[in-house]
Motif scaffolding. Structure first.
Motif, PDB file in Angstrom:
ATOM      1  N   TYR A 138       0.752  -1.161  -0.072  1.00 11.03           N
ATOM      2  CA  TYR A 138      -0.019  -0.211  -0.158  1.00 11.03           C
ATOM      3  C   TYR A 138       1.060   1.439   0.123  1.00 11.03           C
ATOM      4  CZ  TYR A 138       0.329   0.578   5.174  1.00 11.03           C
ATOM      5  OH  TYR A 138       0.662   0.786   6.458  1.00 11.03           O
ATOM      6  N   PRO A 208      -4.011   6.887  10.261  1.00 11.38           N
ATOM      7  CA  PRO A 208      -4.218   5.601  10.180  1.00 11.38           C
ATOM      8  C   PRO A 208      -5.683   5.002   9.582  1.00 11.38           C
ATOM      9  CG  PRO A 208      -4.536   6.482  12.349  1.00 11.38           C
ATOM     10  CD  PRO A 208      -3.906   7.405  11.765  1.00 11.38           C
ATOM     11  N   PHE A 210      -7.448   4.607   6.911  1.00 14.50           N
ATOM     12  CA  PHE A 210      -7.043   4.617   5.606  1.00 14.50           C
ATOM     13  C   PHE A 210      -7.893   4.435   4.366  1.00 14.50           C
ATOM     14  CE2 PHE A 210      -5.028   2.430   1.805  1.00 14.50           C
ATOM     15  CZ  PHE A 210      -3.950   2.899   1.501  1.00 14.50           C
ATOM     16  N   MET A 226     -10.628   0.379   6.764  1.00 15.32           N
ATOM     17  CA  MET A 226      -9.063  -0.027   6.911  1.00 15.32           C
ATOM     18  C   MET A 226      -8.482   0.857   7.615  1.00 15.32           C
ATOM     19  SD  MET A 226      -6.197  -0.949   4.070  1.00 15.32           S
ATOM     20  CE  MET A 226      -4.893  -2.077   4.459  1.00 15.32           C
ATOM     21  N   ASN A 228      -4.890   1.082  10.000  1.00 18.60           N
ATOM     22  CA  ASN A 228      -3.652   0.493   9.879  1.00 18.60           C
ATOM     23  C   ASN A 228      -2.855   0.834  11.076  1.00 18.60           C
ATOM     24  OD1 ASN A 228      -3.799  -0.558   7.580  1.00 18.60           O
ATOM     25  ND2 ASN A 228      -2.989   1.223   6.258  1.00 18.60           N
ATOM     26  N   GLN A 229      -3.271   1.359  12.347  1.00 21.60           N
ATOM     27  CA  GLN A 229      -2.513   1.871  13.634  1.00 21.60           C
ATOM     28  C   GLN A 229      -3.421   2.294  14.397  1.00 21.60           C
ATOM     29  OE1 GLN A 229       0.876   4.008  13.470  1.00 21.60           O
ATOM     30  NE2 GLN A 229       1.672   3.493  15.251  1.00 21.60           N
ATOM     31  N   TYR A 267      -2.815  -5.223   8.318  1.00 22.35           N
ATOM     32  CA  TYR A 267      -1.355  -4.520   8.485  1.00 22.35           C
ATOM     33  C   TYR A 267      -1.479  -3.960   9.912  1.00 22.35           C
ATOM     34  CZ  TYR A 267      -1.461  -5.436   3.327  1.00 22.35           C
ATOM     35  OH  TYR A 267      -1.629  -5.973   2.192  1.00 22.35           O
ATOM     36  N   ASN A 268      -2.171  -3.841  10.740  1.00 23.31           N
ATOM     37  CA  ASN A 268      -2.514  -3.152  12.072  1.00 23.31           C
ATOM     38  C   ASN A 268      -1.589  -3.777  13.046  1.00 23.31           C
ATOM     39  OD1 ASN A 268      -3.004  -1.787  14.346  1.00 23.31           O
ATOM     40  ND2 ASN A 268      -4.938  -0.927  13.326  1.00 23.31           N
ATOM     41  N   THR A 345      -1.248  -8.584  12.112  1.00 28.34           N
ATOM     42  CA  THR A 345      -2.620  -8.325  12.958  1.00 28.34           C
ATOM     43  C   THR A 345      -1.858  -8.522  14.367  1.00 28.34           C
ATOM     44  OG1 THR A 345      -3.791  -8.595  10.904  1.00 28.34           O
ATOM     45  CG2 THR A 345      -4.839  -8.534  13.388  1.00 28.34           C
TER      46      THR A 345
END
Length: 486
Positions: A138, A208, A210, A226, A228-229, A267-268, A345
């Motif tokens: 990404y 994050p 996304f 989505m 991501n953090q 991807y978190n 994850t």
């Protein structure tokens, strides 16, 4: 086969004492902007490590009685860990770590890094080969890589004119100006081209949140987020900007009558526990106005437990994060939840799965998650300016409302789906393999098991190894002081 440039002693800064971190999975991170070296003696640093570990470490009773304090600090730290072993100690420590420099981690844990904005996996070009290619997974909107035209599924085979292999592929993580040589994939065949793209990493704040969408499929309205953090707001900010953005997304989901939800946490690697609690509170169903319902309970070693209980700012409530009752909660519209997962994850992402399972069916789609049911303090030395070392020893274990915590090996997916490198659709596209797997299950076209092909590529590295999740919780005053005085 190791293409990371450094072991886990490289330069990223650390939070000051007085914060608690539930960090993401450790994956041999690469060097990020090293700044400074410690001038404190090994003996001083080792004894500082030992005192803090004996106080804060979850497995403090397993520390050797007389460890060798003449070792280099990173070797000493490693020597006293209660180490994981798949056969003999499967519930041991996989995640504690130490670093020599402490300049960048605070920013990193708040989503700010020096980056091109392109996240990628490094793969063997063919089985049995030492040649390596990178596949973009990404790209951050507005980043240098985005402006250079990179997108998910792009493939590169060289950096600054050097073809990548298992020895040199760490150059793909470089911080200077980088020229990537691109390859194309047609009918499964990979071909080098003369096309190049140039990026120069910059200090960049990642949002994050996304992507969010709503898909209408038959009588199903599927909300997709989505994330991501788990970061409450930009680095240095005192406002919970990103938490508020998540709340707004769920307001849209509620208004549009979403009756299925897919959380994309593939991807978190973790984040702020309060942000995780905020997200879970927007999803949970069946609270029926109850107050102080636990989302997560934290278990510390006996000494820390006693000190927290006796601290005027601690007490029993410190061990819990409770669900809130936000206006945009959509739990009443849902019968279940879908979470997209991979081995990235971890940590606060897995809290979502574990913490919501007592209240609703949580299906996972993708591959097995990291299995991080523990968290860590970040500890630095405020008593000696020459000691720049910082460490994140595992300090607690996490449980849900039903006292369930046994996911040491990760959450096995309800539906197993691989990301097909070289044939990756844009994230949020319903043809994306993991999202398509969730939608198929929602529509009743599959009841579980494996969907799609098994990846044949061997992953030998990832830019995501640089990213550390972190959850920030203020410690009670007395406990913080004890750490300062070690």
């Amino acid at each position: 086969m190791n293409i990371s440039t450094k072991p886990l002693r490289t330069a990223v800064a650390l939070f000051a004492v007085g914060t608690l971190l539930l960090t993401g999975c450790k994956k041999d991170p690469v060097e990020i902007n090293p700044t400074g070296t410690t001038t404190a003696s090994n003996g001083y640093v080792d004894n500082w490590i030992l005192a803090n570990m004996r106080y804060a470490y979850y497995w403090a009773d397993k520390i050797p009685a007389r460890p060798d304090t003449t070792l280099a600090p990173d070797d000493f730290f490693d020597s006293i860990l209660y180490k994981y072993n798949a056969t003999t100690n499967p519930k041991g420590d996989r995640f504690s770590w130490i670093q020599e420099s402490s300049a960048d981690l605070t920013a990193l844990l708040n989503g700010q890094t020096t980056t091109s904005g392109m996240e990628f996996d490094l793969l063997l070009r063919t089985q049995g080969s030492t040649d390596v290619v990178g596949v973009v997974i990404y790209v951050l909107p507005g980043s240098p890589a985005d402006k250079a035209g990179f997108k998910r599924n792009d493939v590169f085979y060289s950096v600054n004119g050097t073809a990548l292999n298992t020895t040199n592929a760490g150059i793909a993580y470089g911080s200077g100006t980088l020229t990537f040589g691109l390859a194309t994939v047609q009918n499964g065949a990979l071909t080098n081209t003369t096309t190049t793209r140039v990026v120069t990493p910059v200090v960049f704040q990642e949002n994050p949140v996304f992507k969010d969408s709503v898909y209408v499929i038959g009588d199903r309205k599927i909300g997709y987020l989505m994330y991501n953090q788990f970061v409450p707001g930009p680095n240095g900010s005192t406002t919970r900007t990103y938490d508020n953005q998540v709340n707004t997304v769920f307001g849209k989901f509620k208004t549009q009558g979403v009756n299925e939800l897919v959380l994309d946490l593939r991807y978190n690697g973790g984040g702020d526990v309060q942000s995780s609690t905020n997200l879970a509170s927007l999803i949970v169903k069946g609270l029926n106005g109850q107050a102080r319902v636990p989302f997560v309970r934290k278990e510390f070693n006996p000494q820390l437990t006693t000190d927290i209980l006796n601290d005027p700012q601690g007490g029993n409530d410190f061990f819990y994060n409770y669900f809130s009752s936000p206006a945009n909660n959509i739990g009443g519209q849902l019968s279940r939840l879908y979470v997209l997962t991979t081995d990235r994850t971890a940590s606060a992402s897995e809290l979502i799965i574990n913490g919501l399972r007592p209240f609703m069916t949580v299906n996972t789609v993708g591959s097995t998650s990291a299995g991080k049911n523990v968290g860590s303090f970040t500890i630095t030395d405020d008593n000696n300016a020459s000691n720049l070392w910082g460490m994140q020893p595992i300090a607690f274990r996490s449980y849900n409302k039903n006292n369930e915590s046994d996911y040491w090996t990760g959450f096995t997916p309800t539906v197993t789906v691989d990301e097909p490198y070289g044939a990756l659709y844009p994230l949020g596209d319903t043809r994306d393999a993991l999202l398509a797997g969730a939608i198929s299950h929602i529509r009743g076209l599959t009841t579980g098991g494996r969907v799609g092909r098994v990846n044949q590529q061997t992953v030998v590295g990832s830019s995501l190894s640089r990213k550390q999740g972190g959850s920030v919780i203020k410690l009670p005053q007395t406990v913080s002081q004890k750490l300062l005085n070690q």
